[in-house]
Design a protein around this motif. Structure first.
Motif, PDB file in Angstrom:
ATOM      1  N   SER A 151      -8.504   0.620  -3.370  1.00  0.00           N
ATOM      2  CA  SER A 151      -8.923   1.062  -1.942  1.00  0.00           C
ATOM      3  C   SER A 151      -8.226   2.481  -1.541  1.00  0.00           C
ATOM      4  N   LEU A 152      -7.108   2.811  -2.284  1.00  0.00           N
ATOM      5  CA  LEU A 152      -6.691   4.139  -2.134  1.00  0.00           C
ATOM      6  C   LEU A 152      -7.537   5.606  -2.490  1.00  0.00           C
TER       7      LEU A 152
ATOM      8  N   LYS B   8       0.731  -1.159   0.041  1.00  0.00           N
ATOM      9  CA  LYS B   8      -0.072  -0.055  -0.061  1.00  0.00           C
ATOM     10  C   LYS B   8       1.037   1.253   0.109  1.00  0.00           C
ATOM     11  N   SER B   9       1.748   1.312   0.786  1.00  0.00           N
ATOM     12  CA  SER B   9       2.863   2.593   0.821  1.00  0.00           C
ATOM     13  C   SER B   9       3.422   2.809  -0.385  1.00  0.00           C
TER      14      SER B   9
ATOM     15  N   LYS C 149       0.831   4.138  -2.704  1.00  0.00           N
ATOM     16  CA  LYS C 149       0.324   5.464  -2.421  1.00  0.00           C
ATOM     17  C   LYS C 149       1.574   6.447  -2.784  1.00  0.00           C
TER      18      LYS C 149
ATOM     19  N   ASN D  21       0.866   9.647  -5.379  1.00  0.00           N
ATOM     20  CA  ASN D  21       1.075  11.023  -4.975  1.00  0.00           C
ATOM     21  C   ASN D  21       2.202  11.797  -5.997  1.00  0.00           C
TER      22      ASN D  21
ATOM     23  N   GLU E 206      -8.645   7.026   1.202  1.00  0.00           N
ATOM     24  CA  GLU E 206      -7.699   7.635   1.903  1.00  0.00           C
ATOM     25  C   GLU E 206      -8.198   9.018   2.162  1.00  0.00           C
ATOM     26  N   ASP E 207      -7.743   9.587   3.216  1.00  0.00           N
ATOM     27  CA  ASP E 207      -8.325  10.784   3.746  1.00  0.00           C
ATOM     28  C   ASP E 207      -7.487  12.010   2.882  1.00  0.00           C
ATOM     29  N   ASP E 208      -6.542  11.913   2.460  1.00  0.00           N
ATOM     30  CA  ASP E 208      -5.640  12.702   1.692  1.00  0.00           C
ATOM     31  C   ASP E 208      -6.042  13.219   0.350  1.00  0.00           C
ATOM     32  N   TYR E 209      -6.903  12.456  -0.184  1.00  0.00           N
ATOM     33  CA  TYR E 209      -7.434  12.743  -1.592  1.00  0.00           C
ATOM     34  C   TYR E 209      -8.813  13.479  -1.523  1.00  0.00           C
TER      35      TYR E 209
END
Length: 403
Positions: free
Chosen positions: A361-362, A320-321, A324, A328, A365-368
């Motif tokens: 599932s990305l 996942k990392s 991600k 990014n 994420e709260d970042d997007y």
């Protein structure tokens, strides 16, 4: 008539309790206290209280002898839990009184109110006396049976059997019948009839005071039912089996005792083996042979060669990392699902929808910040066997959106 204060009588009994206890034991043993026994007891305690004993009516004269007045006798029996068993005929006397009073209540249910109240009260008193008699009888019989089994008095076997049979025939079995709910003539059944009758009358009788008395009678009978059931269980589960064991045990011992004392009469007859010794092992006696046989079956076994498959399978693991970080770097992405498909195919030739959904599932994420294409364009994702029709999504960083 007793002229002394009740407190004085109780104080007198407390001061001379040991002497009164000895007199009570004499009466229990002999059913009477002779004048001579009374004088000896008074001398032993160096007391000159015969006048008070008769004045307080603790003792009453019987010809030239004495006996405990019944209320005091009942008090001492209760304190010491030492009751003389009542014959079934004595207990049945309470049953007859209960039946008679119950019949009178039913016949005179609409007669004089005061007579009806007195009959209900009298019926309650007889029921209480009956219950106490049954409870005391059960206690007394159980105590007597245990003493008989212990045989501390070392009575003869024949006498022991006779005593056990006597208790069963004259006390225990008749008492069991009295409490047997399945016996149509038992007092227990009569009490059930009284309970049903009082349960009805406590609601539908016209006079409130009578209804209250029937209410009291009904609740009394509920408790009596529990108490009598307890005594019946003691009779069935404890007393009868105990007495039967005494009879059986005593018969065996008596027979063995007779054989030992009259051995000459049984010459030529070999006695049975009472004790037979045996020896067992915790393991099978053929354990050695069985173990040997088990291992010998592998002795001539053909050689088995195991060749490992050199072909290795590349199992795809979702990092996942890593994904991600790649996402990014490529933000903003105008077609997120196509980006997921191409990213997986760059890493693995075997594209599957399981892998695809893991990468998507990305999206959560709260970042997007995710937006749907306004023209409603659709994209297609395929793995060769199936295809998915998905909306076209644009994904950006939250900070980019805020600007």
């Amino acid at each position: 008539m007793i002229k002394s204060e009740p407190k004085s009588i109780l104080q007198f009994m407390a001061n001379h309790y040991d002497l009164l206890r000895d007199l009570f034991d004499i009466q229990v043993k002999n059913d009477i206290i002779t004048r001579e026994a009374l004088n000896i007891c008074l001398e032993n305690y160096d007391k000159n209280i015969q006048t008070q004993l008769t004045e307080y009516q603790i003792l009453v004269e019987q010809n030239d002898d004495f006996a405990f007045n019944e209320p005091y006798l009942i008090l001492f029996e209760f304190i010491h839990q030492q009751f003389k068993p009542l014959l079934p005929e004595e207990i049945e006397h309470f049953g007859q009184s209960i039946r008679t009073l119950f019949l009178k209540i039913k016949e005179g249910i609409n007669d004089d109110k005061n007579i009806l109240l007195e009959r209900i009260e009298a019926l309650s008193n007889q029921i209480k006396k009956f219950t106490n008699a049954v409870v005391n009888n059960t206690k007394s019989l159980l105590t007597e049976s245990k003493e008989l089994k212990a045989n501390n008095k070392k009575i003869d076997y024949q006498e022991k059997i006779h005593k056990a049979r006597y208790l069963i025939e004259n006390y225990i079995s008749p008492l069991n019948t009295i409490l047997d709910v399945n016996h149509s003539q038992s007092i227990y059944n009569e009490l059930l009839n009284v309970s049903q009758f009082s349960n009805v009358k406590r609601f539908d009788y016209r006079d409130e005071s009578i209804r209250r008395e029937f209410e009291k009678l009904y609740h009394l009978l509920r408790q009596v039912g529990k108490d009598l059931n307890t005594q019946s269980v003691i009779l069935t589960n404890e007393l009868l089996p105990l007495i039967e064991r005494i009879k059986t045990e005593s018969q065996y011992l008596r027979g063995f005792h007779h054989y030992l004392n009259n051995g000459n009469c049984y010459k030529g007859i070999e006695p049975p083996r009472i004790f037979v010794s045996t020896r067992d092992n915790i393991y099978n006696r053929f354990v050695y042979e069985n173990t040997k046989e088990y291992f010998e079956q592998f002795k001539n076994e053909a050689e088995l060669i195991i060749v490992e498959d050199a072909q290795q399978t590349n199992d795809w693991l979702f990092d996942k990392s890593k994904y991600k970080e790649t996402l990014n770097k490529n933000l903003p992405v105008k077609d997120f699902f196509k980006w997921c498909e191409s990213s997986i195919k760059q890493e693995s030739e075997n594209f599957s929808f399981d892998n695809f959904f893991m990468v998507t599932s990305l999206l959560f994420e709260d970042d997007y910040e995710v937006t749907v294409n306004k023209q409603g364009n659709k994209i297609t994702v395929s793995n060769g066997e199936s295809e998915l029709i998905m909306p076209k999504l644009t994904i950006k960083k939250q900070e980019d959106v805020s600007r």
